[in-house]
Enzyme design. Sequence first.
Site, short mmCIF file in Angstrom:
data_model
loop_
_atom_site.label_atom_id
_atom_site.label_comp_id
_atom_site.label_asym_id
_atom_site.label_seq_id
_atom_site.Cartn_x
_atom_site.Cartn_y
_atom_site.Cartn_z
N GLU A 171 0.62 3.60 3.00
CA GLU A 171 0.45 4.92 3.94
C GLU A 171 -0.62 5.67 2.87
OE1 GLU A 171 4.19 6.45 4.95
OE2 GLU A 171 4.20 5.11 6.50
N GLU A 273 7.92 -1.40 7.36
CA GLU A 273 9.16 -0.66 7.74
C GLU A 273 9.17 -0.76 9.31
OE1 GLU A 273 8.13 3.27 6.61
OE2 GLU A 273 7.84 2.71 4.27
#
Length: 463
Positions: A171, A273
């Site tokens: 990220e 995720e």
Amino acid sequence: MKCAIAIVAAAAALASAVATPAELVARATSSATATSSGSLPTVTVKGNAFFAGDNRFYIRGVDYQPGGSSGAADPISNVAGCTRDIVEFKKLGINTVRVYTVDNTANHDQCMAALAAAGIYLALDVNTPHYAINRADPAPSYNSEYLQSVFATMDAFAKYDNTLLFFSGNEVINDDNTTDCAPYVKAVTRDMKQYIGSRGHRAIPVGYSAADVESNRYEMASYMNCGTADQRSDFFAFNDYSWCDPSSSYTISGWDQKVAQYGNYSIPLFLSEYGCIKSARNFEEVSSLYGTNMTPVYSGGLVYEYSEEGNHFGLVQISGSSVTEAPDFAALATELSQNKPSGDGGYKTSGSPSTCPAQSSTWEVTAFTGEELPAIPSGAAAYMKNGAGTGPGLSGSGSMSASGASTGTATPGSGSVTAVASGGASASASSAAQALVAGELGFAPLVCGVVVLVSSLVGAALL
């Protein structure tokens, strides 16, 4: 004449590697890199899928960082905690855990062996809270001190057969205004791949975990799979919280559209995720993720997350040596037990690299365009030959403002492996071919004889 033939064959092997995605195959492990977790087959990349031996490997796991992803604690060196949690992993029926932070100076033998005995692989982030690319100012943070920590982490885990893959970043790009970080993430990925090959490690897949940002997620996926072979990722993963029980489905969540969008993606794709918490988590998405609609494109995923860290995502609550299972723990275990894909899942055996994305309002990559990337920092280039040495662990002062940043633009293809260090596993045939093409002829005279001819031809056959 034999030397000339060998060089021609090597050139053909390299040309094939650049033109099409190569199979990522495991190198032999020497006695110098023997592992204590050798009860599982190593996982390799074939086409757009992972394979354990001859069997398609689907990631069925959880994200695992007791204390939180920014807590700077290493769960793989905590033998008591690892032993405690493996009991729960077995109940879930998982085969993979993702860990965001480890101490690259600690010993991980016992936990890695225990995970292997339970049939569990490790997906590992190589960054730590203090050694990472700084999204606010990426250029200075891409420096030799940072890469030394990254490479030391890889050295620490390359010896384990159940090290599944390495994440080069997580990220780093989290909105449209941070896409200028992309060349640095990709450069780190290139450097990691080159380090693995140069140090003679097993060819452990390297890739990136992207944020759940709809506006530029596909551009990032394309970017990580475009350019020359040395620049391209071995896989791509992204975080996805769009399926929210109980009012969602394969179509309402938009997962059907993502399958269509990534239908021609040529490397493994999975969810790093998932698990929306807007309401009770029944994990109904598991049946789709491992169903025939998605397995031709996706290779599974990782549920966020194992332990409760104050964000309501935890499957369990940890208190010392005791573990209390949340209601969604049983729901996930049930769904995983009822949804086990078989066969090769309709994966694609081959495909073409992606086209690098064009600049736009949601893809503001201007410092480096197309196949251009930052050159590896000069101080880090020596690690390819000499190794990274001892890492800073979790007590180091950090690298984001350290000196020794990159100062130039790399030539596409400059990240190819050109030599392999002695003392590790032997080089792959394709690496030997690349070495000859690059002009690294500082080998014994026998290289220009039958050995290199055979190695080069084998390398071409494997690509």
